[in-house]
Design a protein around this motif. Structure first.
Motif, mmCIF file in Angstrom:
data_model
loop_
_atom_site.group_PDB
_atom_site.id
_atom_site.type_symbol
_atom_site.label_atom_id
_atom_site.label_comp_id
_atom_site.label_asym_id
_atom_site.label_seq_id
_atom_site.Cartn_x
_atom_site.Cartn_y
_atom_site.Cartn_z
ATOM 1 N N ASP A 12 0.870 -1.177 0.000
ATOM 2 C CA ASP A 12 0.000 0.000 0.000
ATOM 3 C C ASP A 12 0.903 1.222 0.000
ATOM 4 O O ASP A 12 1.927 1.235 0.667
ATOM 5 C CB ASP A 12 -0.874 -0.016 1.258
ATOM 6 N N TYR A 15 1.642 5.181 4.116
ATOM 7 C CA TYR A 15 2.318 4.582 5.277
ATOM 8 C C TYR A 15 1.370 4.407 6.456
ATOM 9 O O TYR A 15 1.516 3.495 7.255
ATOM 10 C CB TYR A 15 3.533 5.429 5.685
ATOM 11 N N ARG A 16 0.354 5.294 6.544
ATOM 12 C CA ARG A 16 -0.566 5.193 7.678
ATOM 13 C C ARG A 16 -1.357 3.889 7.598
ATOM 14 O O ARG A 16 -1.600 3.219 8.591
ATOM 15 C CB ARG A 16 -1.540 6.385 7.676
ATOM 16 N N VAL A 17 -1.749 3.553 6.375
ATOM 17 C CA VAL A 17 -2.509 2.324 6.183
ATOM 18 C C VAL A 17 -1.616 1.108 6.429
ATOM 19 O O VAL A 17 -2.020 0.146 7.095
ATOM 20 C CB VAL A 17 -3.128 2.287 4.762
ATOM 21 N N GLU A 19 1.033 0.908 8.305
ATOM 22 C CA GLU A 19 1.303 0.845 9.733
ATOM 23 C C GLU A 19 0.111 0.239 10.491
ATOM 24 O O GLU A 19 0.263 -0.658 11.321
ATOM 25 C CB GLU A 19 1.489 2.295 10.171
ATOM 26 N N ALA A 20 -1.079 0.713 10.155
ATOM 27 C CA ALA A 20 -2.284 0.264 10.863
ATOM 28 C C ALA A 20 -2.566 -1.209 10.581
ATOM 29 O O ALA A 20 -2.929 -1.972 11.475
ATOM 30 C CB ALA A 20 -3.478 1.129 10.448
ATOM 31 N N LEU A 21 -2.363 -1.610 9.312
ATOM 32 C CA LEU A 21 -2.610 -3.011 8.967
ATOM 33 C C LEU A 21 -1.627 -3.924 9.684
ATOM 34 O O LEU A 21 -1.989 -4.979 10.204
ATOM 35 C CB LEU A 21 -2.495 -3.210 7.453
ATOM 36 N N GLU A 23 -0.183 -3.341 12.456
ATOM 37 C CA GLU A 23 -0.539 -3.348 13.872
ATOM 38 C C GLU A 23 -1.685 -4.328 14.126
ATOM 39 O O GLU A 23 -1.664 -5.118 15.068
ATOM 40 C CB GLU A 23 -0.953 -1.932 14.284
ATOM 41 N N LEU A 24 -2.677 -4.260 13.245
ATOM 42 C CA LEU A 24 -3.841 -5.133 13.399
ATOM 43 C C LEU A 24 -3.433 -6.598 13.288
ATOM 44 O O LEU A 24 -3.847 -7.446 14.085
ATOM 45 C CB LEU A 24 -4.882 -4.778 12.329
ATOM 46 N N ARG A 26 -0.500 -7.809 13.785
ATOM 47 C CA ARG A 26 0.341 -8.140 14.922
ATOM 48 C C ARG A 26 -0.524 -8.460 16.139
ATOM 49 O O ARG A 26 -0.263 -9.422 16.864
ATOM 50 C CB ARG A 26 1.257 -6.951 15.210
ATOM 51 N N ALA A 27 -1.553 -7.629 16.344
ATOM 52 C CA ALA A 27 -2.459 -7.857 17.481
ATOM 53 C C ALA A 27 -3.178 -9.199 17.338
ATOM 54 O O ALA A 27 -3.570 -9.810 18.325
ATOM 55 C CB ALA A 27 -3.466 -6.722 17.583
ATOM 56 N N ASP A 109 -12.166 -5.343 10.737
ATOM 57 C CA ASP A 109 -11.007 -6.167 11.069
ATOM 58 C C ASP A 109 -11.338 -7.653 10.988
ATOM 59 O O ASP A 109 -10.540 -8.448 10.515
ATOM 60 C CB ASP A 109 -10.477 -5.798 12.463
ATOM 61 N N LEU A 113 -9.335 -10.275 8.731
ATOM 62 C CA LEU A 113 -8.600 -11.392 9.345
ATOM 63 C C LEU A 113 -9.142 -12.739 8.871
ATOM 64 O O LEU A 113 -8.391 -13.678 8.655
ATOM 65 C CB LEU A 113 -8.662 -11.277 10.874
#
Lengths: 210, 442
Positions: A12, A15-17, A19-21, A23-24, A26-27, A109, A113
C-alpha cells in the motif's frame, strides 16, 4: 525476529494504512511485512513459507490490478485487494483473475482477518500440492531413458506384448523395465501410475487397438 | 543575518483587476492556456520593472519565446532584459539544476537573490516560477512550496507559482491551494486574488460562473476528496481494531494500546485537515442570495456549456418567457445546478443516433408564486426518475453520483423543487421551480 512460519505481505502506498494493517495483524498474532510499491514488492526476497498478499489497487508505480496480471505468470500467494473506492468493474476484474476478495477501505477487522486466514490456508494447501508435484518430478527424473519410454506405453494401456513390440525388445525385458518404473515412481498400482502420469502431463502415447 | 528591512510594504501587482499587494506573498495560478500565462505575466513583470524591482521568470517556454512574449508588453520591457534587471530562465534547465537539491537550498537561493537585488538598489525581487517540469515529483514540489511560503513571508519577495492546469490532478489542486497563501484566478478581462484584493466592481458575471463550473465538477473533486479522507480513515479503523485487541489481550498490552491510540489521533487529525482544506477551497461559495433574472442565468450557462461542446453535434435551444419575474438565489449555486443539468442532458445524448442531439431549455412563470425551468434532452431516458436524485446514484463510468443529489439540495434550500420525468418518445426532462422574488408579486 526468527523467520516466521507464515507471512502476510502488505503493499500500500500510504504509510498510515501500512502501519495500521501491520498493527492489526500483529495484534491478531500474525507476522507481516509492509511494502510501499509494486517495485518494492517485486524486489522483496520472499521467504519460503505460506503467505498471502494484501494489495492496494492504487499504487504509485503500477496499478494493483496490473501487478496481479504480472504475478499471474508465476507462482504467487493468494491476493486480497483493498481499495479506496470500490468500483464494480475493477473488483470483477480482480476476482476473475483469481483474487480472493476485494475490500473497500475502511474495512472491518474481522472480515480482513477471516480472509487473511483463508488466504494463508489456501497457500499452505497450494504449497503442499506443489511439494508433492516436485517430489513426483524428482522420481520421474530418476527413471532411465528406456524406462521413460516404457512409462507412456504402459499408462496407455498397452499389453506387455504390444509395448515390447513397439520398442523392439523382449516381453521379459519390458516386464523388468515396467517393474522398475512402478518401484521408482512409488506407484502402488497401474491406476496409481496413470494418475501420476496425468499430474506430470505425460500423454498416453498410444491408443490401444484391439 | 540580514539587516532589518521594511516589510508589509505595498507594490503594484500589475495584473489587471488587482491593485497593490504587500511584499512576501506566495501565490499560485493554474493556467489552462499559454495565453493565460502571458496575459498575466507581461503586466506583472512590467509593474515590477516600473517599480525598479529585480524580476526573474522561470518560464515553461523557450527563452526566445519568453523574450518574444515580453516584447509584446509595454516598451522598455525588452530593454530591461539587456540591463540585467530582468532574467529569463527556462524551467526545464532550472529544474534539472535544482533537482536533487533539498527544498531548503532552493529557498535559500531565493532569499539570497533578494539580498543581492536589495544590495544593488532594487526595491525587491519579483518572480514567477513555472512548475510544469516538477509535477512528476509532486511530494518534493509540495515540500518546497510549503517551505518557500514560510520563508518569504517577511521578505521583499513576490512569488507567483504557475501550474499547468492540465497536468494537475484534483487532489494536487487541493494541496497546491493549501501550500500557497493565495490563488490567482482569471476573471475574463480582469483577474482576482482570493481573500486579498477584492473590488466588488470587478466581480463580473463570468467570474462567478467560472467558479460555478469548478464547483459543478463535483464528481471528479468528490472522488478525489473521498480518497484523501478515506486513507487516514482506513488507518483509524484498523488501528482502533488493533487497539481493542491489545486491550482485551491477557494481559493487556498497554504499550501497544498507547501507540495505536496516538496513531488514531494523528490520522483522524489528518482526515480533518483534508476536510478543512476542502472548506477553504469552497469558501467563496458562501451563499449570498441576490435577486436574479433566471433567463440571464440560463443564457450565461448556455454560452458556457456550448463552448465546451463546440465541435460536437449538440445544439442547445432556448425558449424563455419574456418578462419573467425575478427570483432570489445564490448565483454561484444556481449556476452550478444549471451547468450540472445542462451537462447531464448533453451526456445523456452521447449515444443518441438517428435524432438530432438537441437540448431544449424552457422557462415559464408557474402560477403566481413560482418560476419554472425545464431542461429537455433527447437521450435514452431515465430508468427510474426518482432514484436519479439519490446520493451516489450514477450511470456514468467516472461519476460519483453526487451531482443531482447536490443540485436538488441546493434548489430545496432555495425553497424550490427539482424533479425529473421521462418524455414521451425519447429522453428525459428535468424541471425546477423557484419562488418569485417577493417584491415582484404585485
Amino acid at each position: 525476529m526468527t523467520s516466521p512460519d507464515q507471512l502476510v505481505m502488505i503493499v500500500d502506498d500510504d504509510y498510515r494504512v501500512r502501519e495500521a494493517l501491520q498493527e492489526l495483524l500483529r495484534a491478531a498474532g500474525l507476522c507481516s511485512v509492509a511494502l510501499g510499491s509494486a517495485a518494492e514488492y517485486s524486489a522483496y526476497p520472499k521467504p519460503d513459507v505460506p503467505a498471502c498478499l494484501i494489495l492496494d489497487v492504487e499504487l504509485p508505480d503500477i496499478n494493483g490490478l496490473d501487478l496481479q496480471r504480472q504475478l499471474a505468470e508465476g507462482y504467487h500467494p493468494p491476493i486480497i485487494f483493498v481499495t479506496g473506492h470500490g468500483d464494480i468493474p475493477s473488483s470483477v476484474r480482480a476476482i476473475k483473475a483469481g483474487a480472493l476478495d476485494f475490500l473497500t477501505k475502511p474495512f472491518s477487522d474481522t472480515e480482513l482477518l477471516r480472509l487473511v486466514h483463508a488466504a494463508l490456508a489456501q497457500d499452505r494447501e497450494q504449497r503442499a500440492r506443489q511439494a508433492d508435484l516436485d517430489h513426483l518430478r524428482q522420481r520421474f527424473h530418476s527413471l532411465t531413458p528406456r524406462e521413460r519410454e516404457v512409462l507412456p506405453l504402459v499408462v496407455s494401456g498397452l499389453l506387455n506384448k504390444q509395448a515390447a513390440a513397439q520398442l523392439g525388445i523382449s516381453e521379459v525385458t519390458l516386464q523388468i523395465h515396467r517393474t522398475n518404473v512402478m518401484r521408482k515412481m512409488e506407484a502402488a498400482s497401474l491406476a496409481d501410475l496413470v494418475r501420476m502420469a496425468g499430474w506430470l502431463n505425460i500423454p498416453a502415447s498410444q491408443r490401444r487397438y484391439v | 543575518m540580514s539587516a532589518v528591512r521594511p516589510v508589509a510594504d505595498l507594490t503594484k501587482y500589475g495584473i489587471p483587476g488587482i491593485d497593490q499587494v504587500p511584499f512576501g506573498i506566495h501565490v499560485c495560478h493554474f493556467y489552462r492556456a499559454r495565453e493565460d500565462l502571458v496575459d498575466a505575466l507581461v503586466p506583472y513583470f512590467a509593474a515590477g520593472l516600473g517599480n525598479n524591482e529585480r524580476c526573474v521568470w522561470v518560464t515553461p517556454f523557450s527563452t526566445d519565446e519568453a523574450t518574444a512574449a515580453l516584447g509584446q508588453g509595454p516598451p522598455g520591457l525588452g530593454g530591461m532584459l539587456d540591463k540585467g534587471q530582468m532574467e529569463i530562465v527556462d524551467a526545464r534547465s532550472w529544474h534539472t539544476n535544482t533537482k536533487g537539491t533539498d527544498e531548503n537550498s532552493v529557498v535559500q537561493f531565493w532569499l539570497h537573490e533578494e539580498e543581492k537585488a536589495l544590495s544593488k538598489g532594487y526595491q525587491g525581487l519579483r518572480s514567477a516560477v513555472d512548475t510544469s517540469f516538477l509535477v512528476d515529483e509532486w511530494d518534493t514540489l509540495m515540500d518546497y512550496e510549503g517551505a518557500v511560503g514560510d520563508a518569504i513571508r517577511d521578505r521583499r519577495i513576490l512569488m507567483l507559482c504557475t501550474y499547468d492546469a492540465h497536468r494537475c490532478q484534483a487532489t494536487g489542486v487541493l494541496e497546491t491551494v493549501r501550500t500557497h497563501q493565495h490563488t490567482l484566478d482569471r476573471r475574463d478581462v480582469n483577474w482576482e486574488i482570493d481573500s486579498l484584493v477584492r473590488e466588488e466592481s470587478l466581480r463580473t458575471m463570468r467570474a462567478r460562473l467560472e467558479h460555478a463550473t469548478q464547483l459543478a465538477n463535483v464528481a471528479e473533486l468528490s472522488a478525489a476528496i473521498a480518497h484523501e479522507v478515506n486513507q487516514p480513515l482506513a488507518a483509524v479503523v484498523s488501528n482502533a481494531s488493533a487497539c481493542l485487541r491489545w486491550l482485551t489481550a491477557t494481559p493487556p498490552n498497554l504499550e501497544r494500546v498507547r501507540l495505536t491510540a496516538e496513531r488514531i489521533v494523528r490520522d483522524a487529525n489528518s482526515a480533518a485537515e483534508v476536510v478543512n482544506g476542502v472548506r477553504a477551497l469552497f469558501k467563496r461559495s458562501a451563499p449570498a442570495a441576490v435577486p436574479l433574472n433566471l433567463n440571464e442565468e440560463i443564457e450565461e450557462v448556455r454560452q458556457l456549456v456550448l463552448e465546451e461542446v463546440s465541435g460536437g453535434e449538440v445544439s442547445i435551444e432556448t425558449d424563455v418567457e419574456r418578462d419573467l419575474p425575478r427570483i432570489v438565489a445564490d448565483r454561484v449555486q444556481l449556476q452550478q445546478v444549471l451547468v450540472n443539468l445542462f451537462r447531464n442532458g448533453i451526456e445523456a445524448m452521447e449515444r443518441t443516433v438517428d435524432v438530432p442531439k438537441l437540448l431544449s431549455i424552457r422557462s415559464r412563470r408557474e402560477g403566481k408564486h413560482y418560476v419554472r425551468v425545464e431542461i429537455c434532452d433527447r437521450g435514452s431516458g431515465l430508468q427510474d426518475p426518482d432514484s436519479t436524485f439519490k446520493p451516489f446514484f450514477t450511470t456514468k463510468k467516472n461519476g460519483m453520483g453526487m451531482g443531482l443529489a447536490i443540485s436538488r439540495s441546493i434548489i430545496e434550500a432555495h425553497s424550490g423543487r427539482l424533479w425529473a420525468t421521462n418524455n414521451e418518445g425519447w429522453g428525459a426532462t428535468f424541471c425546477l421551480t423557484l419562488p418569485v422574488l417577493a417584491s415582484e408579486l404585485q
